[in-house]
Design a protein around this motif. Sequence first.
Motif, mmCIF file in Angstrom:
data_model
loop_
_atom_site.group_PDB
_atom_site.id
_atom_site.type_symbol
_atom_site.label_atom_id
_atom_site.label_comp_id
_atom_site.label_asym_id
_atom_site.label_seq_id
_atom_site.Cartn_x
_atom_site.Cartn_y
_atom_site.Cartn_z
ATOM 1 N N GLY A 71 0.799 -1.226 0.077
ATOM 2 C CA GLY A 71 -0.113 -0.094 -0.026
ATOM 3 C C GLY A 71 0.815 1.078 0.008
ATOM 4 N N MET A 86 -0.873 4.896 -1.153
ATOM 5 C CA MET A 86 -2.350 4.499 -1.026
ATOM 6 C C MET A 86 -3.194 4.509 -1.982
ATOM 7 S SD MET A 86 -1.873 2.659 1.795
ATOM 8 C CE MET A 86 -3.512 2.149 2.005
ATOM 9 N N SER A 116 2.567 2.473 -4.584
ATOM 10 C CA SER A 116 1.578 1.557 -4.095
ATOM 11 C C SER A 116 1.301 0.696 -5.340
ATOM 12 C CB SER A 116 0.314 2.088 -3.371
ATOM 13 O OG SER A 116 -0.729 2.753 -4.471
ATOM 14 N N THR A 125 -5.793 0.296 -2.986
ATOM 15 C CA THR A 125 -6.356 -0.014 -1.677
ATOM 16 C C THR A 125 -6.690 -1.706 -1.662
ATOM 17 O OG1 THR A 125 -8.542 -0.087 -2.509
ATOM 18 C CG2 THR A 125 -7.516 2.064 -1.474
#
Length: 158
Positions: free
Chosen positions: A77, A125, A101, A128
């Motif tokens: 992430g 991030m 990420s 997700t």
Amino acid sequence: MLERIMFDFQYEIEQLKEQFGFDYVALALVQSSERRFELKWTFVAGNRSERYRRIKLQSGKGVAGLVFKTGKPMYIGDAESELKEMDLFNYPIVVAEGLKSFGAIPLYKYNRVLGVLLVGYRTEMGLTPMQFEAFKQRIGPRFGPFYNKEMVTDESDE
């Protein structure tokens, strides 16, 4: 029935990039066993440069090498905190493409990992866990001649 001989991987990864809004999508394929199962990023979409062409990984090295060796998906992430700055040089595709990420899944053929599919964002991030699961479901049991082993179920279980 004969398996599709020709599959347009470039088209498919571009479709994945567009559908999910990924910044980067790449497919690494295993080269011949004479090359000790070397992996190369063969098809890419969203690349910043051509550096990916020079990256060649052995089993256990880099994103593709780790996914190839373990046969398990990899989700990161926040690359900077999870991989630590000193370890980033072990992940050349992450550094070359500025990925913050990302996630990667193994692609199987004949019960052997023969490819690794990587998706990522250049923002922390950006990917997700929920989106990574949706991506894996989208790939489902088939990606051209390959399949994601997690999606294959034994019919006797039903």
